[in-house]
Design a protein around this motif. Structure first.
Motif, PDB file in Angstrom:
ATOM      1  N   ASN A   1     -17.503  25.132 -16.258  1.00 45.41           N
ATOM      2  CA  ASN A   1     -17.806  23.896 -16.954  1.00 45.41           C
ATOM      3  C   ASN A   1     -17.146  22.739 -16.203  1.00 45.41           C
ATOM      4  O   ASN A   1     -15.922  22.604 -16.215  1.00 45.41           O
ATOM      5  CB  ASN A   1     -17.300  23.970 -18.395  1.00 45.41           C
ATOM      6  CG  ASN A   1     -17.796  22.835 -19.245  1.00 45.41           C
ATOM      7  OD1 ASN A   1     -18.219  21.798 -18.736  1.00 45.41           O
ATOM      8  ND2 ASN A   1     -17.763  23.027 -20.548  1.00 45.41           N
ATOM      9  N   GLU A   2     -17.965  21.919 -15.555  1.00 44.46           N
ATOM     10  CA  GLU A   2     -17.437  20.827 -14.734  1.00 44.46           C
ATOM     11  C   GLU A   2     -16.734  19.767 -15.583  1.00 44.46           C
ATOM     12  O   GLU A   2     -15.778  19.148 -15.132  1.00 44.46           O
ATOM     13  CB  GLU A   2     -18.558  20.189 -13.923  1.00 44.46           C
ATOM     14  CG  GLU A   2     -19.020  21.046 -12.785  1.00 44.46           C
ATOM     15  CD  GLU A   2     -20.130  20.412 -11.979  1.00 44.46           C
ATOM     16  OE1 GLU A   2     -20.803  19.498 -12.507  1.00 44.46           O
ATOM     17  OE2 GLU A   2     -20.315  20.821 -10.832  1.00 44.46           O
TER      18      GLU A   2
ATOM     19  N   ASP B   1     -13.097  18.416 -14.860  1.00 41.57           N
ATOM     20  CA  ASP B   1     -12.851  16.992 -14.609  1.00 41.57           C
ATOM     21  C   ASP B   1     -11.729  16.465 -15.495  1.00 41.57           C
ATOM     22  O   ASP B   1     -10.876  15.702 -15.039  1.00 41.57           O
ATOM     23  CB  ASP B   1     -14.122  16.176 -14.848  1.00 41.57           C
ATOM     24  CG  ASP B   1     -15.180  16.411 -13.787  1.00 41.57           C
ATOM     25  OD1 ASP B   1     -14.871  17.056 -12.762  1.00 41.57           O
ATOM     26  OD2 ASP B   1     -16.325  15.961 -13.994  1.00 41.57           O
ATOM     27  N   GLU B   2     -11.710  16.843 -16.751  1.00 41.92           N
ATOM     28  CA  GLU B   2     -10.666  16.362 -17.660  1.00 41.92           C
ATOM     29  C   GLU B   2      -9.289  16.873 -17.252  1.00 41.92           C
ATOM     30  O   GLU B   2      -8.298  16.149 -17.344  1.00 41.92           O
ATOM     31  CB  GLU B   2     -10.977  16.763 -19.104  1.00 41.92           C
ATOM     32  CG  GLU B   2     -12.108  15.973 -19.721  1.00 41.92           C
ATOM     33  CD  GLU B   2     -11.852  14.476 -19.752  1.00 41.92           C
ATOM     34  OE1 GLU B   2     -10.700  14.052 -19.978  1.00 41.92           O
ATOM     35  OE2 GLU B   2     -12.819  13.723 -19.545  1.00 41.92           O
ATOM     36  N   ILE B   3      -9.206  18.107 -16.796  1.00 39.92           N
ATOM     37  CA  ILE B   3      -7.923  18.649 -16.326  1.00 39.92           C
ATOM     38  C   ILE B   3      -7.457  17.888 -15.095  1.00 39.92           C
ATOM     39  O   ILE B   3      -6.290  17.492 -14.992  1.00 39.92           O
ATOM     40  CB  ILE B   3      -8.051  20.159 -16.035  1.00 39.92           C
ATOM     41  CG1 ILE B   3      -8.278  20.921 -17.326  1.00 39.92           C
ATOM     42  CG2 ILE B   3      -6.811  20.678 -15.308  1.00 39.92           C
ATOM     43  CD1 ILE B   3      -8.673  22.370 -17.124  1.00 39.92           C
ATOM     44  N   ALA B   4      -8.376  17.653 -14.152  1.00 44.49           N
ATOM     45  CA  ALA B   4      -8.018  16.936 -12.925  1.00 44.49           C
ATOM     46  C   ALA B   4      -7.618  15.496 -13.234  1.00 44.49           C
ATOM     47  O   ALA B   4      -6.638  14.978 -12.675  1.00 44.49           O
ATOM     48  CB  ALA B   4      -9.192  16.953 -11.953  1.00 44.49           C
TER      49      ALA B   4
ATOM     50  N   SER C   1     -14.724  16.879  -7.532  1.00 50.34           N
ATOM     51  CA  SER C   1     -15.502  17.403  -6.413  1.00 50.34           C
ATOM     52  C   SER C   1     -16.990  17.305  -6.716  1.00 50.34           C
ATOM     53  O   SER C   1     -17.408  17.245  -7.880  1.00 50.34           O
ATOM     54  CB  SER C   1     -15.120  18.847  -6.111  1.00 50.34           C
ATOM     55  OG  SER C   1     -15.319  19.656  -7.239  1.00 50.34           O
ATOM     56  N   ASP C   2     -17.762  17.296  -5.648  1.00 48.39           N
ATOM     57  CA  ASP C   2     -19.225  17.218  -5.719  1.00 48.39           C
ATOM     58  C   ASP C   2     -19.713  16.022  -6.520  1.00 48.39           C
ATOM     59  O   ASP C   2     -20.575  16.142  -7.388  1.00 48.39           O
ATOM     60  CB  ASP C   2     -19.808  18.516  -6.294  1.00 48.39           C
ATOM     61  CG  ASP C   2     -19.495  19.716  -5.440  1.00 48.39           C
ATOM     62  OD1 ASP C   2     -19.420  19.547  -4.208  1.00 48.39           O
ATOM     63  OD2 ASP C   2     -19.319  20.816  -5.996  1.00 48.39           O
TER      64      ASP C   2
ATOM     65  N   ARG D   1     -22.405  12.157 -10.860  1.00 42.53           N
ATOM     66  CA  ARG D   1     -22.648  13.520 -10.394  1.00 42.53           C
ATOM     67  C   ARG D   1     -24.001  13.952 -10.942  1.00 42.53           C
ATOM     68  O   ARG D   1     -24.208  13.948 -12.152  1.00 42.53           O
ATOM     69  CB  ARG D   1     -21.558  14.470 -10.879  1.00 42.53           C
ATOM     70  CG  ARG D   1     -21.796  15.910 -10.422  1.00 42.53           C
ATOM     71  CD  ARG D   1     -20.809  16.891 -11.012  1.00 42.53           C
ATOM     72  NE  ARG D   1     -19.496  16.721 -10.441  1.00 42.53           N
ATOM     73  CZ  ARG D   1     -18.378  16.602 -11.158  1.00 42.53           C
ATOM     74  NH1 ARG D   1     -18.437  16.599 -12.465  1.00 42.53           N
ATOM     75  NH2 ARG D   1     -17.211  16.464 -10.557  1.00 42.53           N
ATOM     76  N   GLU D   2     -24.896  14.305 -10.031  1.00 43.53           N
ATOM     77  CA  GLU D   2     -26.231  14.784 -10.398  1.00 43.53           C
ATOM     78  C   GLU D   2     -26.922  13.832 -11.380  1.00 43.53           C
ATOM     79  O   GLU D   2     -27.376  14.234 -12.449  1.00 43.53           O
ATOM     80  CB  GLU D   2     -26.156  16.197 -10.973  1.00 43.53           C
ATOM     81  CG  GLU D   2     -25.642  17.218  -9.989  1.00 43.53           C
ATOM     82  CD  GLU D   2     -25.449  18.586 -10.601  1.00 43.53           C
ATOM     83  OE1 GLU D   2     -25.664  18.747 -11.818  1.00 43.53           O
ATOM     84  OE2 GLU D   2     -25.059  19.495  -9.858  1.00 43.53           O
ATOM     85  N   ASN D   3     -26.957  12.552 -11.043  1.00 42.46           N
ATOM     86  CA  ASN D   3     -27.614  11.496 -11.816  1.00 42.46           C
ATOM     87  C   ASN D   3     -27.002  11.280 -13.205  1.00 42.46           C
ATOM     88  O   ASN D   3     -27.641  10.725 -14.081  1.00 42.46           O
ATOM     89  CB  ASN D   3     -29.121  11.768 -11.949  1.00 42.46           C
ATOM     90  CG  ASN D   3     -29.807  11.776 -10.603  1.00 42.46           C
ATOM     91  OD1 ASN D   3     -29.437  11.022  -9.710  1.00 42.46           O
ATOM     92  ND2 ASN D   3     -30.793  12.634 -10.452  1.00 42.46           N
ATOM     93  N   THR D   4     -25.784  11.732 -13.410  1.00 41.63           N
ATOM     94  CA  THR D   4     -25.062  11.481 -14.653  1.00 41.63           C
ATOM     95  C   THR D   4     -23.838  10.633 -14.320  1.00 41.63           C
ATOM     96  O   THR D   4     -23.020  11.025 -13.499  1.00 41.63           O
ATOM     97  CB  THR D   4     -24.615  12.799 -15.303  1.00 41.63           C
ATOM     98  OG1 THR D   4     -25.758  13.614 -15.529  1.00 41.63           O
ATOM     99  CG2 THR D   4     -23.897  12.552 -16.617  1.00 41.63           C
ATOM    100  N   VAL D   5     -23.740   9.477 -14.971  1.00 45.77           N
ATOM    101  CA  VAL D   5     -22.621   8.569 -14.725  1.00 45.77           C
ATOM    102  C   VAL D   5     -21.571   8.778 -15.807  1.00 45.77           C
ATOM    103  O   VAL D   5     -21.877   8.785 -17.001  1.00 45.77           O
ATOM    104  CB  VAL D   5     -23.107   7.102 -14.719  1.00 45.77           C
ATOM    105  CG1 VAL D   5     -21.935   6.157 -14.543  1.00 45.77           C
ATOM    106  CG2 VAL D   5     -24.142   6.899 -13.623  1.00 45.77           C
TER     107      VAL D   5
END
Length: 134
Positions: A43-44, A48-51, A101-102, A121-125
């Protein structure tokens, strides 16, 4: 007088009973295994929240922060650090500590004394608060 017993029948019975029990447990094991792939997916958003939580900790301890549209420069532990997008990764330099990442693009904004990171990321802002401007 000694009585001899034939033990071959007992071993065969135990073997058949074991095979029966194992064959009854196979459907239960298959149900348990079929549930696992859904729970093991990456789950990206969680990553992301952890990073970003780790990045917030660094930025809260930072000083002399300079915010630009594509980069944040600051001092942390007596080192000059830069947070920017490099090869589809938001990294902290010197060194290469990857936080996101990505991602396709990234920007930093300041609004109402808060510093935001906006990334795509993948057309999601996504727009996330990093830290308050000190």
């Amino acid at each position: 007088m000694q009585i001899r017993r034939n033990s071959r029948g007992i071993i065969l019975t135990d073997l058949l009973l074991t095979i029966l029990i194992v064959s009854m447990l196979i459907p239960i094991a298959m149900i348990c295994i079929s549930v696992l792939p859904g729970s093991l997916q990456f789950n990206e958003e969680v990553q992301d929240e952890i990073a970003l939580a780790q990045l917030r900790h660094i930025l809260l301890c930072a000083y002399d922060m300079k915010i630009e549209a594509t980069e944040i420069a600051f001092s942390y532990r007596e080192k000059e650090m830069h947070l920017s997008l490099v090869n589809d990764h938001m990294i902290l330099q010197p060194g290469t500590q990857i936080f996101l990442s990505d991602i396709d693009s990234t920007a930093f904004e300041m609004e109402e004394n808060l510093i935001y990171v906006v990334y795509e990321r993948e057309n999601t802002v996504c727009r996330k608060v990093l830290v308050p401007k000190s």
